[in-house]
Scaffold this active site. Structure first.
Site, mmCIF file in Angstrom:
data_model
loop_
_atom_site.group_PDB
_atom_site.id
_atom_site.type_symbol
_atom_site.label_atom_id
_atom_site.label_comp_id
_atom_site.label_asym_id
_atom_site.label_seq_id
_atom_site.Cartn_x
_atom_site.Cartn_y
_atom_site.Cartn_z
ATOM 1 N N GLU A 174 1.572 -50.207 -41.938
ATOM 2 C CA GLU A 174 2.642 -50.102 -40.940
ATOM 3 C C GLU A 174 2.522 -51.082 -39.796
ATOM 4 O O GLU A 174 3.535 -51.516 -39.261
ATOM 5 C CB GLU A 174 2.833 -48.660 -40.444
ATOM 6 C CG GLU A 174 1.799 -48.119 -39.529
ATOM 7 C CD GLU A 174 2.143 -46.730 -39.016
ATOM 8 O OE1 GLU A 174 3.310 -46.416 -38.805
ATOM 9 O OE2 GLU A 174 1.202 -45.949 -38.798
ATOM 10 N N LYS A 221 -2.026 -46.957 -42.034
ATOM 11 C CA LYS A 221 -2.166 -47.683 -40.758
ATOM 12 C C LYS A 221 -2.067 -49.193 -41.002
ATOM 13 O O LYS A 221 -1.385 -49.897 -40.266
ATOM 14 C CB LYS A 221 -3.508 -47.375 -40.081
ATOM 15 C CG LYS A 221 -3.664 -46.005 -39.509
ATOM 16 C CD LYS A 221 -3.013 -45.804 -38.150
ATOM 17 C CE LYS A 221 -1.655 -45.185 -38.292
ATOM 18 N NZ LYS A 221 -1.529 -43.780 -38.397
ATOM 19 N N HIS A 246 -8.464 -43.998 -63.448
ATOM 20 C CA HIS A 246 -7.286 -43.664 -64.263
ATOM 21 C C HIS A 246 -6.151 -44.671 -64.079
ATOM 22 O O HIS A 246 -5.006 -44.370 -64.382
ATOM 23 C CB HIS A 246 -6.800 -42.249 -63.927
ATOM 24 C CG HIS A 246 -7.803 -41.191 -64.266
ATOM 25 N ND1 HIS A 246 -8.072 -40.830 -65.564
ATOM 26 C CD2 HIS A 246 -8.621 -40.457 -63.484
ATOM 27 C CE1 HIS A 246 -9.016 -39.892 -65.561
ATOM 28 N NE2 HIS A 246 -9.366 -39.652 -64.314
ATOM 29 N N TRP A 248 17.671 -48.281 -33.325
ATOM 30 C CA TRP A 248 17.002 -48.380 -34.628
ATOM 31 C C TRP A 248 18.133 -48.231 -35.635
ATOM 32 O O TRP A 248 18.716 -47.153 -35.760
ATOM 33 C CB TRP A 248 15.962 -47.266 -34.782
ATOM 34 C CG TRP A 248 15.140 -47.381 -36.020
ATOM 35 C CD1 TRP A 248 13.980 -48.071 -36.165
ATOM 36 C CD2 TRP A 248 15.401 -46.764 -37.298
ATOM 37 N NE1 TRP A 248 13.506 -47.935 -37.447
ATOM 38 C CE2 TRP A 248 14.355 -47.138 -38.164
ATOM 39 C CE3 TRP A 248 16.411 -45.935 -37.795
ATOM 40 C CZ2 TRP A 248 14.286 -46.720 -39.488
ATOM 41 C CZ3 TRP A 248 16.342 -45.516 -39.114
ATOM 42 C CH2 TRP A 248 15.283 -45.917 -39.949
ATOM 43 N N CYS A 251 16.581 -44.308 -32.035
ATOM 44 C CA CYS A 251 17.445 -44.767 -30.960
ATOM 45 C C CYS A 251 17.119 -43.970 -29.700
ATOM 46 O O CYS A 251 16.823 -42.788 -29.762
ATOM 47 C CB CYS A 251 18.945 -44.611 -31.239
ATOM 48 S SG CYS A 251 19.513 -45.538 -32.653
ATOM 49 N N ASN A 297 22.854 -41.444 -30.201
ATOM 50 C CA ASN A 297 21.634 -41.326 -31.016
ATOM 51 C C ASN A 297 21.916 -40.282 -32.094
ATOM 52 O O ASN A 297 22.310 -39.169 -31.774
ATOM 53 C CB ASN A 297 20.476 -40.876 -30.091
ATOM 54 C CG ASN A 297 19.246 -40.415 -30.859
ATOM 55 O OD1 ASN A 297 18.499 -39.568 -30.381
ATOM 56 N ND2 ASN A 297 19.002 -40.952 -32.028
ATOM 57 N N GLY A 298 21.720 -40.670 -33.361
ATOM 58 C CA GLY A 298 21.948 -39.724 -34.463
ATOM 59 C C GLY A 298 22.836 -40.353 -35.511
ATOM 60 O O GLY A 298 22.974 -41.577 -35.571
ATOM 61 N N LYS A 344 9.053 -44.585 -33.486
ATOM 62 C CA LYS A 344 8.061 -43.530 -33.285
ATOM 63 C C LYS A 344 8.572 -42.175 -33.756
ATOM 64 O O LYS A 344 7.851 -41.435 -34.409
ATOM 65 C CB LYS A 344 7.678 -43.481 -31.804
ATOM 66 C CG LYS A 344 6.630 -42.454 -31.454
ATOM 67 C CD LYS A 344 5.265 -42.912 -31.880
ATOM 68 C CE LYS A 344 4.175 -41.935 -31.498
ATOM 69 N NZ LYS A 344 2.989 -42.136 -32.362
ATOM 70 N N ARG A 365 11.448 -45.516 -29.641
ATOM 71 C CA ARG A 365 12.419 -44.843 -30.506
ATOM 72 C C ARG A 365 13.242 -45.824 -31.351
ATOM 73 O O ARG A 365 14.063 -45.417 -32.166
ATOM 74 C CB ARG A 365 13.376 -43.989 -29.666
ATOM 75 C CG ARG A 365 12.687 -42.938 -28.831
ATOM 76 C CD ARG A 365 13.685 -42.147 -28.036
ATOM 77 N NE ARG A 365 14.554 -41.380 -28.906
ATOM 78 C CZ ARG A 365 14.288 -40.160 -29.326
ATOM 79 N NH1 ARG A 365 13.185 -39.557 -28.965
ATOM 80 N NH2 ARG A 365 15.138 -39.531 -30.119
ATOM 81 N N GLU A 386 -4.608 -42.399 -45.037
ATOM 82 C CA GLU A 386 -4.261 -42.713 -43.650
ATOM 83 C C GLU A 386 -4.685 -44.139 -43.278
ATOM 84 O O GLU A 386 -3.947 -44.864 -42.606
ATOM 85 C CB GLU A 386 -4.909 -41.662 -42.734
ATOM 86 C CG GLU A 386 -4.742 -41.864 -41.239
ATOM 87 C CD GLU A 386 -3.301 -41.837 -40.749
ATOM 88 O OE1 GLU A 386 -2.379 -41.537 -41.527
ATOM 89 O OE2 GLU A 386 -3.098 -42.157 -39.564
HETATM 90 C C1 AGP Z 1 2.281 -42.671 -38.132
HETATM 91 O O1 AGP Z 1 1.459 -43.762 -37.875
HETATM 92 C C2 AGP Z 1 3.615 -42.989 -38.536
HETATM 93 N N1 AGP Z 1 4.283 -43.811 -37.595
HETATM 94 C C3 AGP Z 1 4.471 -41.907 -39.168
HETATM 95 O O2 AGP Z 1 3.994 -41.787 -40.467
HETATM 96 C C4 AGP Z 1 4.498 -40.503 -38.523
HETATM 97 O O3 AGP Z 1 3.262 -39.882 -38.648
HETATM 98 C C5 AGP Z 1 5.601 -39.676 -39.218
HETATM 99 O O4 AGP Z 1 6.832 -40.287 -38.994
HETATM 100 C C6 AGP Z 1 5.635 -38.248 -38.753
HETATM 101 O O5 AGP Z 1 5.876 -38.155 -37.389
HETATM 102 P P1 AGP Z 1 5.653 -36.821 -36.601
HETATM 103 O O6 AGP Z 1 4.193 -36.497 -36.650
HETATM 104 O O7 AGP Z 1 6.126 -37.134 -35.217
HETATM 105 O O8 AGP Z 1 6.461 -35.749 -37.266
#
Ligand code: AGP
Length: 609
Positions: free
Chosen positions: A489, A486, A505, A74, A2, A100-101, A604, A27, A482
């Site tokens: 997400e 990507k 395995h 969010w 948020c 926010n929170g 984010k 956010r 990773e």
């Molecule tokens: C990355 O593509 C993601 N959106 C997410 O996994 C992110 O890396 C994770 O939330 C950690 O965020 P930070 O590095 O800001 O702590």
């Protein structure tokens, strides 16, 4: 998660709030709203969806005024809907709040307020704030006293801003655990979750601390501590450049940020390397302490966790220090044993991730020193750590982390070299050899980026595949994790990353002509083992997509799709191999009609646990 923004000044508040909300959309973006004091009365406009939907609502039903608050959501409590969107108001619509929170004791407070006759319209925890203030105002001398009495009743993490019809020149605020910054422009004041929402109009800032609350007018800021004592605040010049917040001609921030990686690596090299010496001038840990460290525990989440796994390999290789890596949300609950000279390293792009912050608190409760690697050096994690290292990645806006990841890898590698030098484990000559390879990285990344069209073609061919497997080993096992993250997400395609050796395995059962396998197979020490993995997939008629080192003929021959990266040393391969995979997820998202910068259900900064 948020984003909140508030404005009081001389400009038309609706457009100021909209600009701020667009900047904060990273956010959260499931609904948005504003409250404005318009002609002496509070007017609310809300909309389900993105800020552009709110903009349309404001075009159809305009508001005018010079003071207001805004929110991009969010969802945590209550589904994304217009009713649950902020701002929320009290019973008489005289008080409006954006929050926010999470208010953890909201059930109890709501129940108590209902007994007093308050009616709630939303399912959110946030709605209790204006009602609590309304209740306090019945006995308080004014809003300042009501706010002071309200804050101790709230449990959890929050930052919020309030406007009140009866005091139409002031915005009230409180911060406890979620970020809030004050920005000062000419005859105007802003409050926001992030300073990006208030530039370039605001020239100076004051970052509020936990427990602080107060009020602003267009020319005044008053900040109080938990005991109600007014605290001094000195404003600092805002250093962020508004240009960094543009897309720079790219269609999406994510693509821009992928393309910024050569410059990010150049920036890190020029700031951190001087001859064979590695420099971390901003890092405040005493040298003798760093020399004594016998154990490292890395805690981080998501992409930063993947960087942490590679960091472990660097520390073990160059510093010979036993290193553990833990997902932040697990670390704090596993009762980690911290003994001797253990150092905790927290890695976070945003510096606001709640799980990682909780891990830091856990580490500190065990008397460990915490060194954080953060992209946002003004963040809560940077402030709550004993020392921090700046990632120097520049502002990252795309929800999918790209340039911050490669910046994390290089900074972790350089820090491992730095530790090896202070522990007398490496000679200047050894460091120089590595540095020569590092200096060649930016050009090599540029070479990879020149192949983007080839990756775009892959995406066209593979866009309908429903599942992907990613395989990698050693330094590129995290690349497989990773690459899969990507793809999940931003393209909403199921993908799982595995260590190549683990494949037989269990996961090998998934292989079929329907499930492409992305094999990360640069020519490193374990190259022959990756070739065996590719043979195993091929023998089962799987589709092979590979990343290989230029000059290799074996891997491309076995693959349906293959992409060459320039030659480099083993430890640097993950900085090159991830780039085609970032591009692949981006082009897959575009091909599939997804929005790469704002993937569904994500935000984010993940500021809730
Ligand atoms: C990355 O593509 C993601 N959106 C997410 O996994 C992110 O890396 C994770 O939330 C950690 O965020 P930070 O590095 O800001 O702590």
């Amino acid at each position: 998660m948020c984003g909140i923004v508030a404005y009081v000044g001389e400009k038309s508040v609706d457009s100021v709030l909209l600009v701020g909300l667009i900047r904060l959309e990273y956010r959260g973006y499931d609904s948005a709203g504003v409250a404005v004091i318009d002609g002496g009365e509070i007017e609310i406009r809300k909309q389900l969806g993105k800020i552009r939907d709110l903009e349309e609502e404001l075009r159809l039903h305009p508001v005018s005024g010079n003071i207001g608050i805004g929110h991009t959501r969010w969802a945590t409590h209550g589904e994304p809907s217009k009713i649950n969107a902020h701002p929320h108001v009290d019973s008489h619509k005289k008080i409006a709040v954006v929050h926010n929170g999470i208010i953890e004791n909201y059930h109890l407070l709501r129940h108590e307020l209902q007994k007093l006759g308050h009616k709630f319209v939303s399912e959110t925890d946030s709605e209790i704030i204006p009602h609590l203030i309304e209740e306090e105002l019945k006995t308080a001398s004014g809003m300042v006293e009501a706010l002071k009495n309200t804050i101790p009743k709230l449990e959890g993490k929050f930052s919020f801003t309030v406007i009140y019809e009866n005091e139409p020149d002031r915005i009230f605020f409180a911060r406890n655990g979620s970020p809030l910054v004050y920005g000062k422009g000419k005859n105007e004041s802003f409050l926001a979750s992030d300073v990006s929402a208030v530039i370039p109009a605001a020239k100076e800032e004051f970052r509020l601390d936990n427990g602080q609350w107060g009020w602003v007018t267009k020319n005044e800021l008053h900040v109080f501590d938990e005991n109600g004592k007014e605290v001094d605040h000195s404003l600092e010049e805002i250093k962020m450049n508004a240009m960094e917040l543009d897309k720079g001609g790219f269609e999406h921030y994510m693509l821009k940020e992928i393309y910024e990686q050569p410059d990010v690596i150049r920036r890190i090299i020029s700031n951190r390397i001087d001859g064979s010496t590695i420099l971390f001038p901003e890092m405040a840990l005493p040298l003798d302490y760093q020399g004594r460290v016998t154990r490292i525990i890395i805690t981080s989440a998501g992409t930063s966790w993947h960087a942490g796994i590679i960091g472990k390999l660097y520390f073990e290789k160059y510093v010979k220090i036993a290193t553990e890596v833990d997902i932040s949300s697990e670390f704090r609950y596993r009762n980690p044993i911290a003994e001797g000279d253990s150092m905790v390293i927290a890695i976070s792009q945003s510096g606001e991730t709640a799980d990682t912050l909780a891990g830091i608190h856990e580490a500190k409760s065990k008397f460990c020193r915490v060194l954080s690697f953060v992209n946002n050096v003004n963040s809560t994690i940077a402030r709550e750590s004993d020392a921090f290292i700046s990632l120097m990645g520049g502002v990252e806006i795309g929800v999918a982390s790209t340039k911050a990841y490669t910046a994390q890898l290089l900074n972790l590698l350089l820090y491992s070299m730095y530790l090896s030098s202070i522990k007398w484990l490496s000679t200047p000559e050894e460091r120089s050899e590595l540095i020569t390879e590092i200096r060649a990285l930016p050009e090599k990344i540029e070479t990879v980026l020149k192949g983007a069209d080839q990756i775009k073609e892959w995406a066209k061919e593979l866009k309908d595949a429903k599942d992907f497997i990613f395989l990698g080993r050693h330094f590129n096992h995290p690349t497989a994790l990773e690459g899969a993250l990507k793809l999940k997400e931003i393209s909403y395609v199921h993908a799982s990353g595995y260590a190549g050796g683990e494949f037989k395995h269990g996961p090998i059962a998934l292989i079929s002509s329907e499930v492409p396998t992305v094999c990360i197979a640069p020519q490193t020490e374990i190259y022959p083992k990756m070739v065996s993995n590719i043979e195993e997939v091929k023998a089962r008629k799987g589709r092979i997509v590979s990343i290989y080192t230029e000059g290799d003929t074996k891997v491309p021959e076995m693959s349906e799709f293959s992409f060459a990266i320039p030659k480099t040393i083993d430890v640097l391969t993950p900085i090159l191999t991830i780039i085609p995979l970032q591009l692949f997820s981006y082009y897959m998202a575009v091909e599939r009609g997804c929005e790469p910068d704002q993937p569904r259900n994500l935000a984010k900064s993940v500021t809730v646990e």
